[in-house]
Each structure stands twice: as structure tokens, then as C-alpha cells.
Write an enzyme that holds these catalytic residues in place. Sequence first.
Site, PDB file in Angstrom:
ATOM      1  N   HIS A   1      -3.368   7.554   1.804  1.00 13.40           N
ATOM      2  CA  HIS A   1      -3.752   6.219   1.349  1.00 13.40           C
ATOM      3  C   HIS A   1      -5.148   5.939   1.894  1.00 13.40           C
ATOM      4  O   HIS A   1      -5.432   6.201   3.065  1.00 13.40           O
ATOM      5  CB  HIS A   1      -2.736   5.194   1.863  1.00 13.40           C
ATOM      6  CG  HIS A   1      -3.190   3.785   1.660  1.00 13.40           C
ATOM      7  ND1 HIS A   1      -3.671   3.337   0.447  1.00 13.40           N
ATOM      8  CD2 HIS A   1      -3.235   2.723   2.509  1.00 13.40           C
ATOM      9  CE1 HIS A   1      -3.991   2.061   0.560  1.00 13.40           C
ATOM     10  NE2 HIS A   1      -3.738   1.666   1.801  1.00 13.40           N
TER      11      HIS A   1
ATOM     12  N   ASN B   1     -10.099  -0.045  -0.283  1.00 16.46           N
ATOM     13  CA  ASN B   1      -8.633   0.056  -0.259  1.00 16.46           C
ATOM     14  C   ASN B   1      -8.089  -0.541  -1.561  1.00 16.46           C
ATOM     15  O   ASN B   1      -8.149  -1.751  -1.756  1.00 16.46           O
ATOM     16  CB  ASN B   1      -8.102  -0.695   0.965  1.00 16.46           C
ATOM     17  CG  ASN B   1      -6.589  -0.606   1.091  1.00 16.46           C
ATOM     18  OD1 ASN B   1      -5.894  -0.216   0.157  1.00 16.46           O
ATOM     19  ND2 ASN B   1      -6.078  -0.984   2.242  1.00 16.46           N
TER      20      ASN B   1
ATOM     21  N   CYS C   1       0.816  -1.224   0.000  1.00 15.47           N
ATOM     22  CA  CYS C   1       0.000   0.000   0.000  1.00 15.47           C
ATOM     23  C   CYS C   1       0.847   1.270   0.000  1.00 15.47           C
ATOM     24  O   CYS C   1       0.356   2.349  -0.325  1.00 15.47           O
ATOM     25  CB  CYS C   1      -0.966   0.001   1.173  1.00 15.47           C
ATOM     26  SG  CYS C   1      -2.149  -1.342   1.081  1.00 15.47           S
TER      27      CYS C   1
HETATM   28  N1  COA Z   1     -18.546  -7.942   9.440  1.00 11.37           N
HETATM   29  C1  COA Z   1     -18.927  -8.136  10.701  1.00 11.37           C
HETATM   30  N2  COA Z   1     -18.055  -8.381  11.700  1.00 11.37           N
HETATM   31  C2  COA Z   1     -16.748  -8.394  11.387  1.00 11.37           C
HETATM   32  C3  COA Z   1     -16.297  -8.197  10.083  1.00 11.37           C
HETATM   33  C4  COA Z   1     -17.247  -7.963   9.080  1.00 11.37           C
HETATM   34  N3  COA Z   1     -16.920  -7.752   7.798  1.00 11.37           N
HETATM   35  N4  COA Z   1     -14.958  -8.283  10.085  1.00 11.37           N
HETATM   36  C5  COA Z   1     -14.576  -8.526  11.339  1.00 11.37           C
HETATM   37  N5  COA Z   1     -15.660  -8.595  12.135  1.00 11.37           N
HETATM   38  C6  COA Z   1     -15.726  -8.866  13.570  1.00 11.37           C
HETATM   39  C7  COA Z   1     -14.522  -9.591  14.068  1.00 11.37           C
HETATM   40  O1  COA Z   1     -14.639 -10.977  13.810  1.00 11.37           O
HETATM   41  C8  COA Z   1     -14.550  -9.275  15.549  1.00 11.37           C
HETATM   42  O2  COA Z   1     -15.492 -10.114  16.143  1.00 11.37           O
HETATM   43  P1  COA Z   1     -15.195 -10.764  17.600  1.00 11.37           P
HETATM   44  O3  COA Z   1     -15.053  -9.561  18.515  1.00 11.37           O
HETATM   45  O4  COA Z   1     -16.405 -11.573  17.821  1.00 11.37           O
HETATM   46  O5  COA Z   1     -13.930 -11.521  17.431  1.00 11.37           O
HETATM   47  C9  COA Z   1     -15.137  -7.865  15.583  1.00 11.37           C
HETATM   48  O6  COA Z   1     -15.710  -7.634  14.279  1.00 11.37           O
HETATM   49  C10 COA Z   1     -14.118  -6.796  15.885  1.00 11.37           C
HETATM   50  O7  COA Z   1     -12.954  -7.032  15.088  1.00 11.37           O
HETATM   51  P2  COA Z   1     -11.747  -6.034  15.075  1.00 11.37           P
HETATM   52  O8  COA Z   1     -10.744  -6.531  14.090  1.00 11.37           O
HETATM   53  O9  COA Z   1     -11.295  -5.763  16.467  1.00 11.37           O
HETATM   54  O10 COA Z   1     -12.507  -4.733  14.530  1.00 11.37           O
HETATM   55  P3  COA Z   1     -11.934  -3.306  14.270  1.00 11.37           P
HETATM   56  O11 COA Z   1     -12.775  -2.295  14.902  1.00 11.37           O
HETATM   57  O12 COA Z   1     -10.452  -3.270  14.502  1.00 11.37           O
HETATM   58  O13 COA Z   1     -12.171  -3.141  12.713  1.00 11.37           O
HETATM   59  C11 COA Z   1     -10.910  -3.367  10.671  1.00 11.37           C
HETATM   60  C12 COA Z   1     -11.649  -4.071  11.813  1.00 11.37           C
HETATM   61  C13 COA Z   1     -10.259  -4.414   9.800  1.00 11.37           C
HETATM   62  C14 COA Z   1     -11.940  -2.575   9.858  1.00 11.37           C
HETATM   63  C15 COA Z   1      -9.872  -2.411  11.257  1.00 11.37           C
HETATM   64  O14 COA Z   1      -9.073  -3.099  12.197  1.00 11.37           O
HETATM   65  C16 COA Z   1      -8.978  -1.823  10.224  1.00 11.37           C
HETATM   66  O15 COA Z   1      -9.429  -1.121   9.356  1.00 11.37           O
HETATM   67  N6  COA Z   1      -7.675  -2.057  10.320  1.00 11.37           N
HETATM   68  C17 COA Z   1      -6.728  -1.557   9.417  1.00 11.37           C
HETATM   69  C18 COA Z   1      -6.798  -2.388   8.213  1.00 11.37           C
HETATM   70  C19 COA Z   1      -6.191  -1.717   7.055  1.00 11.37           C
HETATM   71  O16 COA Z   1      -6.572  -0.653   6.690  1.00 11.37           O
HETATM   72  N7  COA Z   1      -5.254  -2.412   6.455  1.00 11.37           N
HETATM   73  C20 COA Z   1      -4.640  -2.031   5.288  1.00 11.37           C
HETATM   74  C21 COA Z   1      -3.559  -1.077   5.572  1.00 11.37           C
HETATM   75  S1  COA Z   1      -2.808  -0.804   4.076  1.00 11.37           S
END
Ligand code: COA
Length: 323
Positions: A250, A280, A114
Site C-alpha cells: 500500500h 495515498n 486502505c
Molecule cells: N507541512 C509542514 N509541517 C507539517 C505538515 C506539513 N504538511 N504536516 C505536519 N507538520 C508538522 C506538524 O504540525 C508537527 O509540527 P510540531 O512539531 O510543531 O507539532 C511536525 O510537522 C511533526 O509532525 P509529525 O506528525 O510528528 O511528523 P511525522 O514525521 O510523523 O510525519 C506524517 C507526519 C503524517 C507524514 C507521518 O506521521 C505519516 O506518514 N504517518 C502515517 C500516515 C499514513 O500513512 N496514514 C495512512 C495509512 S493508510
Amino acid sequence: MTRRAVVTGVGHYLPERVVPNAEFEATLDTTDEWIRSRSGIERRHFAAEGEGTSDLATKAAQAALKDAGIEIDSVDAIILATSTADLTFPSAATMVQAALGMTRGFAFDVQAVCAGFVYALANANALIASGQCDRILVIGAETFSRIMDWTDRSTCVLFGDGAGALILEAKEGQGTSDDRGILSVDLHSDGRYRDLLYVDGGVSTKTTGYLRMQGNQVFRHAVEKLAATAEAALDKASLTSSDVDWIVPHQANIRIIQGTAKKMALPMSQVVVTVQDHGNTSAASIPLAMSVGKQRGQIKEGDLLVTEAIGGGLAWGAVVLRW
Ligand code: COA
């Protein structure tokens, strides 16, 4: 006088198929509301069967060449940032070179996930500043839909396909921060964080593999490292965030974008945001946002931009440029 790499053209291409969040509700335990509230994403584009990264890149490049009003054979080099090249080799950049009918110069891919477009801009800037090239086509293009595990709701709803391109051209500046063009670059990587974001396949496994991510860990690194690299780049140009007209971040997650802007003490009205429409798109997200930002009338000649990105590696960095 100082040789500067100045943007003289910009363009983008998005595949035809638009996939709204609601489409995932049929196959995954997820909702439009969850995806929107946790990531800011509302829809994304997916490439058609048989449509490769080089095809998207070629169309974005054609739009940028048209915007600059130049022919491809006046370009000295093509730098293509991608982690989803059509083939293991040749580079997608040389495939674009052929597709554009470019018969001179050279072309290569840059792979920094990214952060790829920021790394590509840094390379282009160095080639122009050193006098090796006068005009470079810099592209970010990806088909991340090809490396999604469609059973993993925590990743497959976040990514999309697309391409954006810039023409960078050598122009003489005064050597001050009032010059147009790239003013500073700040790059980092730390391979110890490999397991936070990677693809579990590749040549030595004889598979393509799927993207794997510890989202909450990446999130934590992102907000902290993006504001720091943006401020370091501004400092190298003897500027501060109060000089900035636009952050072009980004586009991974609206909460990362908001967190970074807040750390930099800049309002969201000075941030170009496209994540709701594109998801993304990895290395394509920044040139896509620049192109859309210009089309919307947000980015104008003379504006000071800071662009920042982080991704697998971890690799991250920022570029300060006056449009
Ligand atoms: N729909 C519903 N629930 C979902 C889900 C979806 N699409 N994806 C994950 N969950 C659930 C998880 O399983 C977890 O459930 P649990 O608590 O029962 O285990 C819960 O949501 C919380 O997960 P978590 O990963 O802690 O959520 P979050 O608030 O951190 O949000 C992201 C998840 C991925 C959106 C966030 O962490 C994020 O954006 N991270 C950066 C990722 C990114 O941008 N990466 C690329 C960089 S280049």
C-alpha cells in the site's frame, strides 16, 4: 488439483489533474521539501468536479478487461474496494456494473479503507476457490480529495484519487506454491484503534465529514503490523521473504514502505513504489501499483508477489500471489 484465482488482466486510471506539492505552498504553512522528505510524495491526481469514484473505477475496469482480452458479460462478479463511494447507496460496484453494460452476475463494495483491496482480493479468492465464480473483476477506486480538510496540512497533502483493477480467473493448479494465482491470505482488524484514523462524518451525522488522523501513531502501527502480516501470509503458503520477487505495498508513505521492506530483509529494488506520483490513494493504491509495475516491466508472469496494506479501523492484511 486446486482451483486458483489467477490474474489475467490489469489496468488503471488516474484523473487528468495533477497537483504537485508546490501547489499547497500557496494555501498552507507547508513546503514541497517537507512533504517529499516526510512522505516521499511529489504529486497526486485529483478527480474533476462531477467525476465520481465509480467513473474512475469504470475506466480502470475497462483497461483491465482490455488487457485480459475479455468481454464484461463473461465476468461473474465485480468487487469494488472503496471508502468513497459516490452515494450512500447503491454500491459504487453496481454503478460500475451498469456503466460497463454488465447484464448478469452480481456486484458489491468492500469497505476496509486502505486495506480494502487486500480484503477484496480475499473475498474474490474465496468465491473462486469455492467454485461460486469463475471470473471476477476486482477494483480499488477512491476520491479521497472529497474527504480532505484543506486547512489541515498534516493530512490533505498526503492523499490522492485514482483507480486500479484486476481480472481474476479460476485456473487449475497443482496445489503447491509454484502455482500461479493467490496462494494465501492473512487478514486482521482491531476496532479499538478507531480514533487513530477516521472520518468525522457519515449517515448518522448527516454530513460527509473529513479525514482525521494521528499520523505518527498510524506510522508506528504500520511498520510493525505490515511486516508481520506479510510474513504470516508467506508462512501460510510455506514460503519465506527470500522467495519473494516483489513487495507491492500500500502506497501511503515511503518511510513506511522502506521500514517494512527492511523488516522483511528485502532491498528496495524489489519493491514497487508509486507513492511519489499518486500519493495515498487508499484502496486504489495496490492495483494502481500492480498496473504501473507491469507497465514498467517490473512485474512479470510467474513472479511471486506479496501485497500488504493497513488503514482505518485499524484494518490490515496481506496476500501472497504468483503473477
Ligand atoms: N507541512 C509542514 N509541517 C507539517 C505538515 C506539513 N504538511 N504536516 C505536519 N507538520 C508538522 C506538524 O504540525 C508537527 O509540527 P510540531 O512539531 O510543531 O507539532 C511536525 O510537522 C511533526 O509532525 P509529525 O506528525 O510528528 O511528523 P511525522 O514525521 O510523523 O510525519 C506524517 C507526519 C503524517 C507524514 C507521518 O506521521 C505519516 O506518514 N504517518 C502515517 C500516515 C499514513 O500513512 N496514514 C495512512 C495509512 S493508510
